[in-house]
Design a protein around this motif. Structure first.
Motif, PDB file in Angstrom:
ATOM      1  N   SER A  77      34.438  19.865   1.369  1.00  0.00           N
ATOM      2  CA  SER A  77      35.596  19.591   1.777  1.00  0.00           C
ATOM      3  C   SER A  77      36.392  20.535   2.531  1.00  0.00           C
ATOM      4  O   SER A  77      36.895  20.312   3.468  1.00  0.00           O
ATOM      5  CB  SER A  77      36.080  19.193   0.634  1.00  0.00           C
ATOM      6  N   GLN A  78      36.696  21.858   2.437  1.00  0.00           N
ATOM      7  CA  GLN A  78      36.944  23.249   2.826  1.00  0.00           C
ATOM      8  C   GLN A  78      36.450  23.112   3.536  1.00  0.00           C
ATOM      9  O   GLN A  78      37.016  23.316   5.286  1.00  0.00           O
ATOM     10  CB  GLN A  78      36.730  24.080   1.785  1.00  0.00           C
ATOM     11  N   PHE A  82      43.422  25.256  -0.247  1.00  0.00           N
ATOM     12  CA  PHE A  82      42.488  25.473  -0.791  1.00  0.00           C
ATOM     13  C   PHE A  82      42.000  27.084  -0.707  1.00  0.00           C
ATOM     14  O   PHE A  82      41.235  27.001  -2.369  1.00  0.00           O
ATOM     15  CB  PHE A  82      40.747  25.293   0.497  1.00  0.00           C
ATOM     16  N   VAL A 112      45.518  19.137  -1.227  1.00  0.00           N
ATOM     17  CA  VAL A 112      44.581  20.073  -1.024  1.00  0.00           C
ATOM     18  C   VAL A 112      44.523  20.483  -0.334  1.00  0.00           C
ATOM     19  O   VAL A 112      43.781  19.694   0.569  1.00  0.00           O
ATOM     20  CB  VAL A 112      43.873  20.497  -2.476  1.00  0.00           C
ATOM     21  N   ASN A 113      44.935  21.027   0.753  1.00  0.00           N
ATOM     22  CA  ASN A 113      44.362  21.471   2.530  1.00  0.00           C
ATOM     23  C   ASN A 113      44.577  22.836   2.995  1.00  0.00           C
ATOM     24  O   ASN A 113      44.375  23.961   2.283  1.00  0.00           O
ATOM     25  CB  ASN A 113      44.782  20.003   3.640  1.00  0.00           C
ATOM     26  N   SER A 114      43.518  22.795   4.137  1.00  0.00           N
ATOM     27  CA  SER A 114      43.764  24.333   4.325  1.00  0.00           C
ATOM     28  C   SER A 114      44.944  24.721   4.342  1.00  0.00           C
ATOM     29  O   SER A 114      46.401  24.162   4.963  1.00  0.00           O
ATOM     30  CB  SER A 114      43.422  24.119   5.703  1.00  0.00           C
ATOM     31  N   PHE A 171      33.475  20.918  -3.546  1.00  0.00           N
ATOM     32  CA  PHE A 171      35.434  21.153  -2.705  1.00  0.00           C
ATOM     33  C   PHE A 171      34.514  22.231  -2.122  1.00  0.00           C
ATOM     34  O   PHE A 171      35.686  22.645  -0.612  1.00  0.00           O
ATOM     35  CB  PHE A 171      35.642  22.479  -4.416  1.00  0.00           C
ATOM     36  N   THR A 172      33.961  22.945  -1.693  1.00  0.00           N
ATOM     37  CA  THR A 172      33.421  23.862  -1.035  1.00  0.00           C
ATOM     38  C   THR A 172      33.107  22.921   0.916  1.00  0.00           C
ATOM     39  O   THR A 172      33.341  23.356   1.623  1.00  0.00           O
ATOM     40  CB  THR A 172      32.052  24.828  -0.862  1.00  0.00           C
TER      41      THR A 172
END
Length: 246
Positions: free
Chosen positions: A213-214, A194, A244-246, A210-211
């Motif tokens: 999800s993050q 992210f 997309v992930n942490s 997006f935020t």
């Protein structure tokens, strides 16, 4: 002897997914509207994964019919335009519901705005009950509020139903350093965090979505939905698209 549904589900990477489709994806080769052949293809792909026990929720955009932002740019009141866009997503939801039912997939359409004659209102517990019973749940009407995109609706619903992942089906096979349709030198990411998406200014979803999800550590996979078999590959854990992930 075939493998049981229960055994099949054990090899799947995800148990419950939220599939995000753009309205434009439903156009197929048309300039606007809905392509019945494209709908039928999507319905078969979705049927394949539900037959293995994957629980599927779907959010569809409405850009093939109307975009609130475009209406506002043309002089229309933004709130009015966004409400029109919400109705467009319901039309797309009804079309996909019909295609899924033609493929013998049990389906429910829930909307964030009340249209009781054609769809159920969104109720979280009811949606999760449908999913547990093997029904595909389509969420229409966005979040029910103007100024929020269907990307935001997809992330919000995914969090509410406790989905394992958001699968964003597009016509591009992942996230690139630039638009691959315009830049032949664009490089694809197989995996990206992210933080790096934000640092590089890459467009995955709008900032609000997006935020959200993050903050909720909800992974997103961007992949080419128009390639036959890709949806099955994604849910089985194959390295398709960009994660997309942490």
């Amino acid at each position: 002897m075939g493998i049981s549904k229960k055994s099949d589900c054990l090899i799947m990477k995800y148990k419950r997914i939220l599939l995000k489709l753009s309205g434009e994806a439903l156009m197929g080769s048309r300039q606007y509207g809905i392509d019945p052949e494209r709908l039928a293809e999507y319905a078969q792909d979705i049927k394949e994964i539900t037959s293995l026990g994957i629980e599927v929720a779907i959010v569809i955009g409405g850009g093939n019919i109307f975009r609130g932002v475009a209406g506002a740019m043309a002089g229309m009141d933004r709130v009015q335009g966004d409400h029109m866009g919400m109705l467009a997503t319901v039309i797309n939801g009804l079309a996909l519901q019909n295609a899924l039912e033609d493929a013998d997939v049990k389906t429910r359409l829930q909307t964030a705005i009340k249209i009781n004659e054609v769809a159920e209102p969104f109720i979280r517990r009811k949606a999760m009950s449908h999913l547990r019973k093997g029904r595909v749940v389509i969420f229409g009407g966005g979040t029910g509020n103007p100024y929020f995109t269907t990307d935001s609706a997809a992330v919000l619903r995914a969090i509410e139903i406790e989905a394992d992942v958001i699968l964003k089906g597009t016509r591009v096979d992942g996230i690139y350093t630039a638009d691959p349709e315009k830049d032949k030198n664009a490089i694809k990411f197989d995996h990206i965090t992210f933080e790096d998406v934000l640092k590089k200014g890459l467009k995955v979803m709008d900032t609000t979505a997006f935020t959200l999800s993050q903050e909720n550590n909800l992974p997103i996979i961007v992949f080419d939905m128009n390639k036959k078999g890709n949806l099955m590959k994604v849910v089985s854990g194959e390295n398709i698209g960009t994660k997309v992930n942490s």
